[in-house]
Each structure stands twice: as structure tokens, then as C-alpha cells.
Write a protein that holds these residues in place. Structure first.
Motif, mmCIF file in Angstrom:
data_model
loop_
_atom_site.group_PDB
_atom_site.id
_atom_site.type_symbol
_atom_site.label_atom_id
_atom_site.label_comp_id
_atom_site.label_asym_id
_atom_site.label_seq_id
_atom_site.Cartn_x
_atom_site.Cartn_y
_atom_site.Cartn_z
ATOM 1 N N ALA A 87 0.695 -1.277 0.058
ATOM 2 C CA ALA A 87 0.001 0.011 -0.020
ATOM 3 C C ALA A 87 0.973 1.260 -0.022
ATOM 4 C CB ALA A 87 -0.863 0.082 1.317
ATOM 5 N N ALA A 88 2.004 1.194 0.806
ATOM 6 C CA ALA A 88 2.798 2.411 0.751
ATOM 7 C C ALA A 88 3.329 2.707 -0.712
ATOM 8 C CB ALA A 88 4.044 1.977 1.655
ATOM 9 N N ALA A 89 3.471 1.702 -1.601
ATOM 10 C CA ALA A 89 3.927 2.024 -2.878
ATOM 11 C C ALA A 89 2.645 2.220 -3.990
ATOM 12 C CB ALA A 89 5.051 0.895 -3.338
ATOM 13 N N ARG A 90 1.641 2.334 -3.335
ATOM 14 C CA ARG A 90 0.279 2.317 -4.117
ATOM 15 C C ARG A 90 0.023 1.018 -4.937
ATOM 16 N NH1 ARG A 90 -2.339 6.807 -3.687
ATOM 17 N NH2 ARG A 90 -3.117 6.722 -5.623
ATOM 18 N N ASN A 91 0.373 -0.179 -4.431
ATOM 19 C CA ASN A 91 0.251 -1.332 -5.118
ATOM 20 C C ASN A 91 -0.923 -2.135 -4.155
ATOM 21 O OD1 ASN A 91 -0.090 -3.964 -5.992
ATOM 22 N ND2 ASN A 91 1.959 -4.290 -6.317
ATOM 23 N N PHE A 92 -2.083 -1.743 -4.630
ATOM 24 C CA PHE A 92 -3.337 -2.407 -3.784
ATOM 25 C C PHE A 92 -3.945 -3.460 -4.588
ATOM 26 C CE2 PHE A 92 -3.289 2.290 -3.196
ATOM 27 C CZ PHE A 92 -3.187 2.489 -1.954
#
Length: 66
Positions: free
Chosen positions: A20-25
Motif C-alpha cells: 500500500a505504501a507504494a500504491r500497489n493495492f
């Protein structure tokens, strides 16, 4: 994510995203929301990445299949 609500359905568990921190949801293996989706919320067609929404007769919660 502690809790979310959509159309009267609630999620009070962490969905376990890949990063999530790298916007990989995307959902991680072992996520409790894999195969827990509702066909009424887009149970056919493709996900946001163009992959089939229905895999093994089930859909995941969220915009992307695992």
C-alpha cells in the motif's frame, strides 16, 4: 485500513495489500478478501488491469483480482 463501508457491506479486517505504501493495492496471497466479493458489484467482465473478474467461479473484493 481499519474498516470500510460500501452499500451496507462492511470490512473490519485488513485486506492485506501487496504494498500500500507504494500504491500497489493488489491483494496479497492469503488475503481474507480473496474470493469474498459480491457478483452484484461487478462480478463479470474485467478488473482495472484488464484481467478476468471471475476466477474459479469467484470474485475478489475490490477493483482488482489477485
Amino acid at each position: 485500513v481499519e474498516a470500510a463501508s460500501l452499500g451496507g457491506s462492511s470490512l473490519s479486517i485488513h485486506p492485506i495489500f501487496v504494498n500500500a505504501a507504494a500504491r500497489n493495492f493488489r491483494l496479497s496471497v492469503g488475503s481474507p478478501v480473496v474470493d469474498a466479493g459480491n457478483f452484484g458489484f461487478g462480478g463479470s467482465g474485467t478488473d482495472i488491469y484488464g484481467n478476468a473478474r471471475v476466477i474459479n467461479g469467484r470474485v475478489d473484493m475490490g477493483a482488482a483480482e489477485q
